[in-house]
Write an enzyme that holds these catalytic residues in place. Sequence first.
Site, PDB file in Angstrom:
ATOM      1  CG  ASN A  99      29.065  16.157  69.547  1.00  0.00           C
ATOM      2  OD1 ASN A  99      28.275  16.606  70.574  1.00  0.00           O
ATOM      3  ND2 ASN A  99      27.972  14.846  69.037  1.00  0.00           N
ATOM      4  CG  HIS A 113      23.892  13.446  67.318  1.00  0.00           C
ATOM      5  ND1 HIS A 113      23.423  13.236  67.888  1.00  0.00           N
ATOM      6  CD2 HIS A 113      25.682  14.088  67.020  1.00  0.00           C
ATOM      7  CE1 HIS A 113      24.953  12.422  67.622  1.00  0.00           C
ATOM      8  NE2 HIS A 113      25.939  13.172  67.281  1.00  0.00           N
ATOM      9  N   GLY A 160      29.306   4.986  68.749  1.00  0.00           N
ATOM     10  CA  GLY A 160      29.751   5.163  69.842  1.00  0.00           C
ATOM     11  C   GLY A 160      29.755   3.478  69.793  1.00  0.00           C
ATOM     12  CD  GLU A 203      28.259  11.901  63.683  1.00  0.00           C
ATOM     13  OE1 GLU A 203      29.181  12.170  63.859  1.00  0.00           O
ATOM     14  OE2 GLU A 203      26.824  12.044  64.775  1.00  0.00           O
ATOM     15  CB  SER A 239      33.587   4.805  66.060  1.00  0.00           C
ATOM     16  OG  SER A 239      32.216   3.762  66.561  1.00  0.00           O
ATOM     17  CD  GLU A 255      24.363  10.511  70.610  1.00  0.00           C
ATOM     18  OE1 GLU A 255      24.635  11.958  71.402  1.00  0.00           O
ATOM     19  OE2 GLU A 255      25.377   9.617  70.415  1.00  0.00           O
ATOM     20  CE  LYS A 310      28.102  11.719  71.104  1.00  0.00           C
ATOM     21  NZ  LYS A 310      28.007  10.565  70.307  1.00  0.00           N
TER      22      LYS A 310
END
Length: 255
Positions: free
Chosen positions: A13, A98, A176, A170, A216, A100, A15
Amino acid sequence: MNKAKRAAIIAGNWKMNKTPKEATELITAMKPLVKDADCKVVLCVPFVDIDAALKASEGSNIEIGAENCHFETSGAFTGEISPVMLKEMGVKYVIIGHSERRQYFAETDVTVNKRLTAALKEGLKVILCVGELLEQREQGITEELVRMQTKIALGGVSKEDAKNVIIAYEPVWAIGTGKTATSDQAQEVCKIIRNCVAEIYDNDVAEGMTIQYGGSMNAKNADELLSKVDVDGGLIGGASLKAEDFSIIVKAASK
Ligand code: PGA
């Protein structure tokens, strides 16, 4: 549950990283490193990189995905991209929900369900993201939350269409941050998700569904995470921007 019944998928991904030129360079570097993979290799890239990514990956085992899509086919939705557009380009996968998107772009479980349904209708494979915030883990509601996200996202999705859904667990606190869930934590929640899918559909669908861990995951910890029976792959952010690191994760999933 039988891991052999489902495909291991390592998906990058990217991003909001890499220009089309950089995408071509990165995929060109990755191709020889992942060519012998015994798992599926997917790169989900920014919309503007899709064309370059498809060209650069042509003839290789790398498949290309998008990072989101809208739930309508066309219309007055400035700035959005529809699943029909993605399909016509040759995109095979799309990430939906996701964290985010949920955190910064007001996605809700309901819009996630709408987007997922629209993408499946066009024949795209969906990587559905679910996962708890740190406060939610500390409150002890990870299980309820992840089950709820899964159930709402899959609402109205037929058993046949569910075969085109991959779920990525996730934990938001691990994305991250360099803070990975332990392999036991990843296994525990991936198993909870699989049981939830079995409740919605049946054991066959649940056993056939690829459930990834993301947050991560990197060249060092991938082996341990992927050794768990309900962890069928990974959704990789940071480490998918480095050809060598990504290929090490692909190799770990190929064992
Ligand atoms: P990360 O991102 O690997 O950089 O933690 C994972 C993701 O957000 O999908």
